[in-house]
Design a protein around this motif. Structure first.
Motif, PDB file in Angstrom:
ATOM      1  N   SER A  91      21.023  34.594  11.168  1.00 19.43           N
ATOM      2  CA  SER A  91      22.035  33.984  12.047  1.00 19.43           C
ATOM      3  C   SER A  91      23.443  34.393  11.624  1.00 19.43           C
ATOM      4  O   SER A  91      24.305  34.654  12.465  1.00 19.43           O
ATOM      5  N   LEU A  92      23.678  34.475  10.325  1.00 16.41           N
ATOM      6  CA  LEU A  92      24.983  34.897   9.810  1.00 16.41           C
ATOM      7  C   LEU A  92      25.220  36.377  10.107  1.00 16.41           C
ATOM      8  O   LEU A  92      26.306  36.765  10.528  1.00 16.41           O
ATOM      9  N   ARG A  93      24.197  37.201   9.901  1.00 17.68           N
ATOM     10  CA  ARG A  93      24.329  38.632  10.214  1.00 17.68           C
ATOM     11  C   ARG A  93      24.668  38.829  11.684  1.00 17.68           C
ATOM     12  O   ARG A  93      25.526  39.639  12.023  1.00 17.68           O
ATOM     13  N   ARG A  94      24.003  38.098  12.556  1.00 19.77           N
ATOM     14  CA  ARG A  94      24.280  38.227  14.002  1.00 19.77           C
ATOM     15  C   ARG A  94      25.718  37.842  14.311  1.00 19.77           C
ATOM     16  O   ARG A  94      26.403  38.533  15.070  1.00 19.77           O
ATOM     17  N   ARG A  95      26.199  36.739  13.727  1.00 16.80           N
ATOM     18  CA  ARG A  95      27.587  36.302  13.961  1.00 16.80           C
ATOM     19  C   ARG A  95      28.590  37.352  13.522  1.00 16.80           C
ATOM     20  O   ARG A  95      29.654  37.501  14.109  1.00 16.80           O
ATOM     21  N   LEU A  96      28.247  38.074  12.448  1.00 13.82           N
ATOM     22  CA  LEU A  96      29.166  39.072  11.894  1.00 13.82           C
ATOM     23  C   LEU A  96      28.941  40.471  12.456  1.00 13.82           C
ATOM     24  O   LEU A  96      29.647  41.410  12.091  1.00 13.82           O
ATOM     25  N   GLY A  97      27.945  40.618  13.323  1.00 17.35           N
ATOM     26  CA  GLY A  97      27.668  41.934  13.890  1.00 17.35           C
ATOM     27  C   GLY A  97      27.050  42.889  12.884  1.00 17.35           C
ATOM     28  O   GLY A  97      27.220  44.101  12.978  1.00 17.35           O
ATOM     29  N   ARG A  98      26.342  42.358  11.924  1.00 17.77           N
ATOM     30  CA  ARG A  98      25.691  43.170  10.882  1.00 17.77           C
ATOM     31  C   ARG A  98      24.208  43.206  11.159  1.00 17.77           C
ATOM     32  O   ARG A  98      23.669  42.347  11.860  1.00 17.77           O
ATOM     33  N   LYS A  99      23.529  44.189  10.601  1.00 22.63           N
ATOM     34  CA  LYS A  99      22.074  44.235  10.729  1.00 22.63           C
ATOM     35  C   LYS A  99      21.446  44.418   9.357  1.00 22.63           C
ATOM     36  O   LYS A  99      22.124  44.799   8.401  1.00 22.63           O
ATOM     37  N   GLN A 100      20.160  44.138   9.274  1.00 22.04           N
ATOM     38  CA  GLN A 100      19.448  44.260   8.012  1.00 22.04           C
ATOM     39  C   GLN A 100      19.581  45.683   7.494  1.00 22.04           C
ATOM     40  O   GLN A 100      19.443  46.649   8.239  1.00 22.04           O
ATOM     41  N   GLY A 101      19.902  45.813   6.220  1.00 20.88           N
ATOM     42  CA  GLY A 101      20.036  47.131   5.599  1.00 20.88           C
ATOM     43  C   GLY A 101      21.455  47.661   5.568  1.00 20.88           C
ATOM     44  O   GLY A 101      21.728  48.670   4.922  1.00 20.88           O
ATOM     45  N   ASP A 102      22.392  47.003   6.293  1.00 16.17           N
ATOM     46  CA  ASP A 102      23.792  47.442   6.237  1.00 16.17           C
ATOM     47  C   ASP A 102      24.291  47.351   4.805  1.00 16.17           C
ATOM     48  O   ASP A 102      24.001  46.397   4.088  1.00 16.17           O
ATOM     49  N   ARG A 103      25.052  48.326   4.397  1.00 15.77           N
ATOM     50  CA  ARG A 103      25.598  48.335   3.044  1.00 15.77           C
ATOM     51  C   ARG A 103      26.929  47.594   3.015  1.00 15.77           C
ATOM     52  O   ARG A 103      27.696  47.637   3.980  1.00 15.77           O
TER      53      ARG A 103
END
Length: 86
Positions: A17-29
């Protein structure tokens, strides 16, 4: 954040949920730094492709080549950018 459960050292898990809010995806550095005693994570920027000057195969004139996937710069876009140039 979750405890390191079987992950390799140096990995941080952020809730989806936090990744989605920040526009990040799994594996982003991420870059990590300490500021005022807090750990601050910021997205690691991808390196821009290196531009090089090559000879145009059709005209023989020198041109700038930034490789596959580079954004296209049209003459109209260039004219617009230079319109305000002194």
């Amino acid at each position: 954040m979750y405890a390191n459960r079987g992950l390799r050292e140096g990995k941080v898990v952020l809730p989806a949920s936090l990744r989605r809010r920040l526009g990040r995806k799994q594996g982003d550095r991420l870059n990590a730094e300490v500021k005022s005693g807090n750990i601050v994570l910021t997205p690691k920027r991808k390196a821009l492709p290196k531009a090089r000057i090559i000879k145009d195969p059709l005209t023989g004139f020198p041109i700038s080549d930034s490789g596959k996937g580079a954004p296209v710069l049209t003459s109209e876009m260039l004219a617009e950018m230079l319109a305000d140039f002194p």
